[in-house]
Write a protein that holds these residues in place. Structure first.
Motif, PDB file in Angstrom:
ATOM      1  N   ASP A 128       0.834  -1.206   0.000  1.00 30.31           N
ATOM      2  CA  ASP A 128       0.000   0.000   0.000  1.00 30.31           C
ATOM      3  C   ASP A 128       0.869   1.258   0.000  1.00 30.31           C
ATOM      4  O   ASP A 128       1.980   1.266   0.550  1.00 30.31           O
ATOM      5  N   ILE A 129       0.327   2.313  -0.571  1.00 28.35           N
ATOM      6  CA  ILE A 129       0.858   3.653  -0.312  1.00 28.35           C
ATOM      7  C   ILE A 129      -0.244   4.418   0.415  1.00 28.35           C
ATOM      8  O   ILE A 129      -1.421   4.303   0.078  1.00 28.35           O
ATOM      9  N   VAL A 130       0.146   5.178   1.431  1.00 28.02           N
ATOM     10  CA  VAL A 130      -0.852   5.860   2.251  1.00 28.02           C
ATOM     11  C   VAL A 130      -0.390   7.273   2.568  1.00 28.02           C
ATOM     12  O   VAL A 130       0.769   7.497   2.935  1.00 28.02           O
ATOM     13  N   ASN A 131      -1.291   8.213   2.408  1.00 24.00           N
ATOM     14  CA  ASN A 131      -1.038   9.588   2.810  1.00 24.00           C
ATOM     15  C   ASN A 131      -1.605   9.802   4.204  1.00 24.00           C
ATOM     16  O   ASN A 131      -2.768   9.495   4.470  1.00 24.00           O
ATOM     17  N   PHE A 149       3.579   7.343   2.872  1.00 26.80           N
ATOM     18  CA  PHE A 149       4.303   6.191   3.426  1.00 26.80           C
ATOM     19  C   PHE A 149       4.113   4.994   2.499  1.00 26.80           C
ATOM     20  O   PHE A 149       2.982   4.688   2.087  1.00 26.80           O
ATOM     21  N   CYS A 150       5.217   4.340   2.172  1.00 28.69           N
ATOM     22  CA  CYS A 150       5.173   3.094   1.407  1.00 28.69           C
ATOM     23  C   CYS A 150       5.219   1.950   2.412  1.00 28.69           C
ATOM     24  O   CYS A 150       6.173   1.847   3.201  1.00 28.69           O
ATOM     25  N   ILE A 151       4.219   1.092   2.389  1.00 30.78           N
ATOM     26  CA  ILE A 151       4.108   0.018   3.371  1.00 30.78           C
ATOM     27  C   ILE A 151       4.811  -1.231   2.835  1.00 30.78           C
ATOM     28  O   ILE A 151       4.354  -1.852   1.868  1.00 30.78           O
ATOM     29  N   GLY A 152       5.936  -1.549   3.439  1.00 28.18           N
ATOM     30  CA  GLY A 152       6.696  -2.719   3.007  1.00 28.18           C
ATOM     31  C   GLY A 152       7.231  -2.544   1.594  1.00 28.18           C
ATOM     32  O   GLY A 152       7.611  -1.450   1.182  1.00 28.18           O
ATOM     33  N   GLU A 153       7.236  -3.625   0.852  1.00 26.29           N
ATOM     34  CA  GLU A 153       7.700  -3.600  -0.528  1.00 26.29           C
ATOM     35  C   GLU A 153       6.546  -3.185  -1.430  1.00 26.29           C
ATOM     36  O   GLU A 153       5.553  -3.898  -1.529  1.00 26.29           O
ATOM     37  N   GLU A 156       6.973  -0.841  -8.306  1.00 22.62           N
ATOM     38  CA  GLU A 156       7.721   0.254  -8.921  1.00 22.62           C
ATOM     39  C   GLU A 156       6.758   1.343  -9.390  1.00 22.62           C
ATOM     40  O   GLU A 156       7.073   2.532  -9.319  1.00 22.62           O
ATOM     41  N   ARG A 157       5.594   0.929  -9.859  1.00 24.25           N
ATOM     42  CA  ARG A 157       4.557   1.879 -10.281  1.00 24.25           C
ATOM     43  C   ARG A 157       4.196   2.826  -9.145  1.00 24.25           C
ATOM     44  O   ARG A 157       4.139   4.045  -9.321  1.00 24.25           O
ATOM     45  N   VAL A 164       7.812  11.083  -7.793  1.00 24.24           N
ATOM     46  CA  VAL A 164       7.512  12.239  -8.650  1.00 24.24           C
ATOM     47  C   VAL A 164       6.681  13.271  -7.896  1.00 24.24           C
ATOM     48  O   VAL A 164       6.865  14.480  -8.076  1.00 24.24           O
ATOM     49  N   THR A 165       5.788  12.813  -7.031  1.00 26.72           N
ATOM     50  CA  THR A 165       5.002  13.748  -6.229  1.00 26.72           C
ATOM     51  C   THR A 165       5.905  14.589  -5.334  1.00 26.72           C
ATOM     52  O   THR A 165       5.738  15.809  -5.226  1.00 26.72           O
ATOM     53  N   GLU A 166       6.892  13.945  -4.712  1.00 27.86           N
ATOM     54  CA  GLU A 166       7.838  14.694  -3.888  1.00 27.86           C
ATOM     55  C   GLU A 166       8.641  15.679  -4.738  1.00 27.86           C
ATOM     56  O   GLU A 166       8.880  16.829  -4.324  1.00 27.86           O
TER      57      GLU A 166
END
Length: 287
Positions: A128-131, A149-153, A156-157, A164-166
């Protein structure tokens, strides 16, 4: 104002030694037909110092979340982390009961653009990716920032979208300097997002902040370079573009009335900085 009167900002200095030159420069831009801020959008030195303290707590809350977030936890646990840490340090979570919002923080996962509501049944999964969007009131002063936050692995997408958002936010920040315009920030963000094959949500933007949760100006991230409001020292607002991997279109959850989803079910990412325009650039107060 008369030259020798105390300045409107409350600094105690005479107007001619404080804000007179800046006001005259703003007036010249106004005469050209540009949109300029009024004094209500320019924070005084005393206000800035108190807002900085609120922002320091807001950053500490996000750091606390960063130290504990993991796969398998519910978003309700994130909400508890935010509420407990904020209140233990004398603050109030600004989202709680704001216009009926039921929780202390927004947690938006994958295809949720913003305003995700924490819930015991929503469990963070590997990939998951979570804001996590944290906003704080301390002694009556407001601050606001969010992190991805990137949760675990993660794929690549997903990782590329977050990166890019950062980059978009950092490029926008470089344009946040006095006598530029809000449109300069927007153009830098929108151009970079499009160059990478992404879109920027058009109808949800940033905002002024400090004395209230949401103040003027409203901050778009899709307007042209040189457009929108003039930036002057003392202005304070958020840079928080929402970057979608597909269409910029969205819909709002009909059941809870808050959570915003991508129309095409694509991933979305958002990173939020709260910035102060200074004499020579911008100071990031919380991120």
């Amino acid at each position: 104002m008369e030259r020798n009167e105390p300045c409107w900002c409350g600094s105690g200095k005479k107007y001619k030694k404080c804000h007179m030159a800046m006001d005259e420069k703003i007036a010249l831009h106004a005469e050209k037909g540009e949109i300029v801020p009024d004094h209500s959008m320019i924070k005084t030195p005393e206000q800035i110092e108190k807002i900085r303290i609120s922002a320091d707590l807001n950053t500490a809350v996000l750091d606390h979340v960063a130290a504990h977030i993991h796969a398998g936890m519910s978003t309700a646990e994130i909400d508890k982390l935010v509420y407990d840490f904020t209140t233990e340090h004398g603050g109030i979570p600004a989202p709680l009961d704001y216009q009926g919002f039921p929780k202390s923080v927004c947690t938006s996962i994958n295809n949720e653009i913003c305003h995700g509501i924490p819930d015991e049944s929503i469990i963070l999964q590997e990939g998951d990716i979570v804001n996590v969007d944290v906003s704080t009131i301390l002694d009556g002063y407001f601050s606001d920032a969010s992190r991805m936050f990137c949760i675990g692995e993660v794929s690549e997408r997903a990782r590329r979208l977050v990166r890019v958002t950062e980059e978009c936010v950092e490029l926008g920040l470089k344009e946040a300097k006095p006598w530029n315009h809000l449109g300069d920030i927007a153009d830098a963000i929108n151009s970079h997002a499009k160059a990478n094959g992404y879109s920027v949500v058009e109808d949800i933007g940033g905002h002024g902040i400090g004395l209230e949760f949401h103040e003027e100006p409203w901050v778009s991230y899709v307007t042209p370079k040189g457009s929108e409001m003039l930036l002057v020292p003392g202005m304070m607002f958020t840079i928080e573009p929402m970057i979608n991997e597909g269409s910029p279109d969205f819909f709002i959850d009909e059941d809870n009335g808050w959570t915003v989803y991508t129309e095409d079910d694509g991933l979305s990412a958002q990173i939020e900085y709260m910035v102060l325009i200074t004499e020579d650039g911008a100071e990031v107060l919380t991120k």
